[in-house]
Design a protein around this motif. Structure first.
Motif, short mmCIF file in Angstrom:
data_model
loop_
_atom_site.label_atom_id
_atom_site.label_comp_id
_atom_site.label_asym_id
_atom_site.label_seq_id
_atom_site.Cartn_x
_atom_site.Cartn_y
_atom_site.Cartn_z
N ASP A 199 36.64 2.56 49.31
CA ASP A 199 37.76 3.19 48.62
C ASP A 199 38.47 2.17 47.72
O ASP A 199 39.04 2.53 46.71
CB ASP A 199 38.74 3.78 49.64
N VAL A 200 38.41 0.91 48.08
CA VAL A 200 39.08 -0.14 47.31
C VAL A 200 38.26 -0.41 46.05
O VAL A 200 37.07 -0.69 46.11
CB VAL A 200 39.23 -1.42 48.15
N ARG A 201 38.93 -0.30 44.91
CA ARG A 201 38.27 -0.54 43.62
C ARG A 201 38.18 -2.03 43.32
O ARG A 201 37.15 -2.53 42.90
CB ARG A 201 39.02 0.18 42.51
N GLN A 202 39.32 -2.73 43.51
CA GLN A 202 39.30 -4.18 43.27
C GLN A 202 40.44 -4.87 43.98
O GLN A 202 41.47 -4.27 44.26
CB GLN A 202 39.33 -4.50 41.78
N LEU A 203 40.20 -6.14 44.27
CA LEU A 203 41.21 -7.03 44.84
C LEU A 203 41.41 -8.15 43.83
O LEU A 203 40.43 -8.79 43.43
CB LEU A 203 40.74 -7.61 46.17
N ILE A 213 37.73 -9.50 42.85
CA ILE A 213 36.63 -9.08 43.72
C ILE A 213 36.53 -7.56 43.64
O ILE A 213 37.53 -6.86 43.85
CB ILE A 213 36.85 -9.53 45.17
N ARG A 214 35.33 -7.08 43.33
CA ARG A 214 35.08 -5.64 43.25
C ARG A 214 34.01 -5.24 44.26
O ARG A 214 32.84 -5.56 44.06
CB ARG A 214 34.63 -5.26 41.85
N PRO A 215 34.42 -4.57 45.35
CA PRO A 215 33.42 -4.09 46.31
C PRO A 215 32.52 -3.05 45.64
O PRO A 215 32.99 -2.21 44.88
CB PRO A 215 34.24 -3.45 47.43
N GLY A 216 31.22 -3.12 45.94
CA GLY A 216 30.27 -2.22 45.29
C GLY A 216 29.49 -1.34 46.24
O GLY A 216 28.51 -0.74 45.84
N VAL A 276 45.93 -4.95 45.34
CA VAL A 276 44.82 -4.10 45.75
C VAL A 276 44.91 -2.79 45.00
O VAL A 276 45.94 -2.10 45.06
CB VAL A 276 44.83 -3.83 47.27
N THR A 277 43.84 -2.45 44.28
CA THR A 277 43.76 -1.19 43.56
C THR A 277 42.73 -0.32 44.28
O THR A 277 41.63 -0.78 44.59
CB THR A 277 43.32 -1.41 42.10
N SER A 278 43.11 0.92 44.52
CA SER A 278 42.27 1.82 45.29
C SER A 278 41.94 3.06 44.47
O SER A 278 42.63 3.39 43.51
CB SER A 278 43.02 2.22 46.57
N ASN A 279 40.89 3.77 44.87
CA ASN A 279 40.52 5.02 44.20
C ASN A 279 41.39 6.19 44.63
O ASN A 279 41.59 7.12 43.87
CB ASN A 279 39.05 5.35 44.48
#
Length: 170
Positions: free
Chosen positions: A132-136, A125-128, A150-153
């Motif tokens: 700040d969260v790049r992907q889950l 899942i990539r919030p657009g 969880v990968t964050s910017n």
């Protein structure tokens, strides 16, 4: 008087070996290959309607921590809501100190699912919408347990382990 008959010695050794092997194999072997639970998990993933309940977290630079109840990620077809804690290195501080965890709501996100042959699903899942969260990245297993990376910017990555459950409301 101290000599033991070799046959009795061998029988005693065999008995102790069998007893210890039986004790070690008496663990709970509940089968999670119940078709109804497997189909329920598949249905939740396909319909984009589930809640990931976090039970443990593992920061990139730290030790595993058990979590209390109440931390989750709620997924529905039109909304993604995250309420997770964060421990680790942040490269920028949040403007609002109460938003120190991984807490956000997104209505613009991509949802990609791939299934492996062993009844394991990977959901990215990539919030657009400026989060700040790049992907889950969820990895869901056939017994309902799951992991979340969880990968964050602006923060180090963090991982969670937990389980999937059906959403109470749709």
């Amino acid at each position: 008087m101290r000599t033991i008959i070799p046959g009795i010695k061998l029988s005693l050794l065999f008995f102790i070996t069998m007893l210890s092997s039986n004790c070690s194999s008496t663990r709970n072997t509940t089968s999670y290959k119940n078709d109804s639970s497997l189909s329920a998990i598949k249905n939740m993933i396909d319909m984009h309607k589930f809640v990931f309940v976090a039970e443990t977290m593992s920061p990139l630079r730290g030790r595993l921590r058990n979590l209390t109840s109440g931390y989750d990620v709620r997924v529905s077809p039109d909304t993604l809501m995250s309420d997770l804690p964060y421990f680790g290195r942040a490269y920028t501080a949040p403007l609002d100190p109460s938003q120190g965890g991984i807490k956000f709501t997104s209505t613009k996100f991509s949802y990609d699912v791939s299934q492996e042959k062993s009844n394991k699903w990977n959901i990215v899942i990539r919030p657009g919408d400026g989060q700040d969260v790049r992907q889950l990245i969820f990895t869901v297993f056939e017994n309902g347990t799951a992991s979340l990376n969880v990968t964050s910017n602006s923060r180090d990555a963090i991982s969670f382990n937990g389980r999937l459950k059906k959403r109470d409301r749709d």
